[in-house]
Design a protein around this motif. Sequence first.
Motif, PDB file in Angstrom:
ATOM      1  N   VAL A   1       0.818  -1.208   0.000  1.00 58.14           N
ATOM      2  CA  VAL A   1       0.000   0.000   0.000  1.00 58.14           C
ATOM      3  C   VAL A   1       0.856   1.263   0.000  1.00 58.14           C
ATOM      4  CG1 VAL A   1      -1.981  -1.101   1.101  1.00 58.14           C
ATOM      5  CG2 VAL A   1      -0.251   0.025   2.516  1.00 58.14           C
ATOM      6  N   VAL A   2       2.174   1.113  -0.013  1.00 59.75           N
ATOM      7  CA  VAL A   2       3.046   2.275  -0.071  1.00 59.75           C
ATOM      8  C   VAL A   2       3.655   2.387  -1.462  1.00 59.75           C
ATOM      9  CG1 VAL A   2       3.595   2.315   2.388  1.00 59.75           C
ATOM     10  CG2 VAL A   2       5.023   0.985   0.833  1.00 59.75           C
ATOM     11  N   SER A   3       4.022   3.597  -1.807  1.00 59.15           N
ATOM     12  CA  SER A   3       4.679   3.871  -3.080  1.00 59.15           C
ATOM     13  C   SER A   3       6.108   4.313  -2.801  1.00 59.15           C
ATOM     14  CB  SER A   3       3.973   5.006  -3.829  1.00 59.15           C
ATOM     15  OG  SER A   3       2.654   4.669  -4.109  1.00 59.15           O
ATOM     16  N   GLU A   4       6.995   3.989  -3.708  1.00 54.40           N
ATOM     17  CA  GLU A   4       8.357   4.517  -3.626  1.00 54.40           C
ATOM     18  C   GLU A   4       8.389   5.788  -4.461  1.00 54.40           C
ATOM     19  OE1 GLU A   4      13.021   3.339  -4.351  1.00 54.40           O
ATOM     20  OE2 GLU A   4      11.472   2.014  -5.116  1.00 54.40           O
ATOM     21  N   ILE A   5       8.782   6.877  -3.830  1.00 54.58           N
ATOM     22  CA  ILE A   5       8.864   8.160  -4.519  1.00 54.58           C
ATOM     23  C   ILE A   5      10.333   8.389  -4.871  1.00 54.58           C
ATOM     24  CG2 ILE A   5       8.433  10.639  -4.342  1.00 54.58           C
ATOM     25  CD1 ILE A   5       5.833   9.612  -3.607  1.00 54.58           C
ATOM     26  N   LYS A   6      10.625   8.606  -6.152  1.00 58.29           N
ATOM     27  CA  LYS A   6      11.988   8.895  -6.608  1.00 58.29           C
ATOM     28  C   LYS A   6      11.992  10.296  -7.201  1.00 58.29           C
ATOM     29  CE  LYS A   6      13.364   4.177  -7.639  1.00 58.29           C
ATOM     30  NZ  LYS A   6      13.920   3.275  -8.637  1.00 58.29           N
ATOM     31  N   ILE A   7      12.905  11.120  -6.702  1.00 59.83           N
ATOM     32  CA  ILE A   7      12.994  12.506  -7.144  1.00 59.83           C
ATOM     33  C   ILE A   7      14.368  12.744  -7.759  1.00 59.83           C
ATOM     34  CG2 ILE A   7      12.936  14.921  -6.419  1.00 59.83           C
ATOM     35  CD1 ILE A   7      11.021  14.059  -4.202  1.00 59.83           C
ATOM     36  N   TYR A   8      14.378  13.275  -8.969  1.00 61.07           N
ATOM     37  CA  TYR A   8      15.604  13.629  -9.678  1.00 61.07           C
ATOM     38  C   TYR A   8      15.546  15.119  -9.986  1.00 61.07           C
ATOM     39  CZ  TYR A   8      15.406   8.609 -10.469  1.00 61.07           C
ATOM     40  OH  TYR A   8      15.298   7.257 -10.297  1.00 61.07           O
ATOM     41  N   VAL A   9      16.526  15.875  -9.490  1.00 59.31           N
ATOM     42  CA  VAL A   9      16.549  17.318  -9.716  1.00 59.31           C
ATOM     43  C   VAL A   9      17.873  17.681 -10.379  1.00 59.31           C
ATOM     44  CG1 VAL A   9      16.389  19.597  -8.658  1.00 59.31           C
ATOM     45  CG2 VAL A   9      15.136  17.695  -7.653  1.00 59.31           C
TER      46      VAL A   9
ATOM     47  N   ILE B   1      15.667  13.397   2.553  1.00 60.38           N
ATOM     48  CA  ILE B   1      17.056  13.805   2.379  1.00 60.38           C
ATOM     49  C   ILE B   1      17.515  13.381   0.990  1.00 60.38           C
ATOM     50  CG2 ILE B   1      19.424  13.456   3.182  1.00 60.38           C
ATOM     51  CD1 ILE B   1      18.236  12.921   5.966  1.00 60.38           C
ATOM     52  N   PHE B   2      18.150  14.304   0.278  1.00 60.38           N
ATOM     53  CA  PHE B   2      18.769  13.938  -0.993  1.00 60.38           C
ATOM     54  C   PHE B   2      20.005  13.108  -0.684  1.00 60.38           C
ATOM     55  CE2 PHE B   2      16.308  17.558  -2.564  1.00 60.38           C
ATOM     56  CZ  PHE B   2      15.792  17.017  -3.733  1.00 60.38           C
ATOM     57  N   THR B   3      20.029  11.875  -1.151  1.00 61.33           N
ATOM     58  CA  THR B   3      21.116  10.952  -0.814  1.00 61.33           C
ATOM     59  C   THR B   3      22.240  10.949  -1.838  1.00 61.33           C
ATOM     60  OG1 THR B   3      19.871   9.172  -1.875  1.00 61.33           O
ATOM     61  CG2 THR B   3      19.635   9.411   0.513  1.00 61.33           C
ATOM     62  N   THR B   4      21.992  11.474  -3.032  1.00 60.69           N
ATOM     63  CA  THR B   4      23.010  11.479  -4.080  1.00 60.69           C
ATOM     64  C   THR B   4      23.165  12.889  -4.620  1.00 60.69           C
ATOM     65  OG1 THR B   4      22.358   9.243  -4.699  1.00 60.69           O
ATOM     66  CG2 THR B   4      23.714  10.437  -6.272  1.00 60.69           C
ATOM     67  N   ARG B   5      24.413  13.294  -4.771  1.00 59.70           N
ATOM     68  CA  ARG B   5      24.746  14.603  -5.342  1.00 59.70           C
ATOM     69  C   ARG B   5      25.859  14.369  -6.349  1.00 59.70           C
ATOM     70  NH1 ARG B   5      25.366  20.125  -2.079  1.00 59.70           N
ATOM     71  NH2 ARG B   5      26.521  21.331  -3.618  1.00 59.70           N
TER      72      ARG B   5
ATOM     73  N   ALA C   1      16.809  11.548  -4.646  1.00 61.93           N
ATOM     74  CA  ALA C   1      16.257  11.089  -3.367  1.00 61.93           C
ATOM     75  C   ALA C   1      15.251   9.984  -3.639  1.00 61.93           C
ATOM     76  CB  ALA C   1      15.590  12.236  -2.625  1.00 61.93           C
ATOM     77  N   SER C   2      15.079   9.116  -2.658  1.00 63.28           N
ATOM     78  CA  SER C   2      14.108   8.034  -2.760  1.00 63.28           C
ATOM     79  C   SER C   2      13.564   7.757  -1.354  1.00 63.28           C
ATOM     80  CB  SER C   2      14.785   6.789  -3.333  1.00 63.28           C
ATOM     81  OG  SER C   2      13.880   5.731  -3.399  1.00 63.28           O
ATOM     82  N   PHE C   3      12.250   7.655  -1.230  1.00 68.93           N
ATOM     83  CA  PHE C   3      11.637   7.369   0.068  1.00 68.93           C
ATOM     84  C   PHE C   3      10.283   6.719  -0.148  1.00 68.93           C
ATOM     85  CE2 PHE C   3      10.617  11.693  -1.130  1.00 68.93           C
ATOM     86  CZ  PHE C   3       9.261  11.799  -0.887  1.00 68.93           C
ATOM     87  N   LEU C   4       9.755   6.103   0.903  1.00 70.48           N
ATOM     88  CA  LEU C   4       8.445   5.444   0.844  1.00 70.48           C
ATOM     89  C   LEU C   4       7.365   6.384   1.362  1.00 70.48           C
ATOM     90  CD1 LEU C   4       9.353   1.862   2.102  1.00 70.48           C
ATOM     91  CD2 LEU C   4       9.029   2.625  -0.244  1.00 70.48           C
TER      92      LEU C   4
END
Length: 183
Positions: free
Chosen positions: A33-41, A81-85, A99-102
């Motif tokens: 029931v959770v989604s993984e949210i992936k953010i690329y900026v 938190i953005f984990t990759t730079r 960043a990636s989070f549930l």
Amino acid sequence: HISPEQVDYFYDRPQSDISVESAIALKTRPEMVVSEIKIYVHVKGLKYSKGITSSSLRGLSSGWHIGQGQNLSERVSQSFIFTTRDYNPSLDEDGTLEASFLSFGFPNDMKAYEQCFLDIDFLLINGDTYPVSIDVSDMISIDISLIVNISLEIELPKIEGEQGGGFDTNINEWDDEILDIPM
């Protein structure tokens, strides 16, 4: 599979003549029931940033309603938190944050992901904070495995002068101090 009568029995009061014995014999199966949210900026001028003081995604669902089998309509802001730079080797000023989070995803009553904002506060190399708030409603894509992808591009202001990092390493103003240590 849980019947509507069993749900009524355990969450409200019985609405039919269901027996206690059949209501107790629940057969369940786990469901994601959770989604993984992936953010690329992609950030133009990332070298002008020392770091990020805070980042959040506004407009997410606050939870999951088990009895109804859907996301709650109450919207919340989730910090992450953005984990990759990573810096772009061809353009030394630019880089990418990831960043990636549930999360519980988006409210079911939301129309085309209305009112979903990405907030990022950059800490610039001159010590100033540069807040960015972007409506990402139209940038959201969800694939079949409940992974939400958000990709966008922002630009930081150019800062002339000192390009130093996080703390001052200059020790010229220090005075010698001699202390006796008892042994």
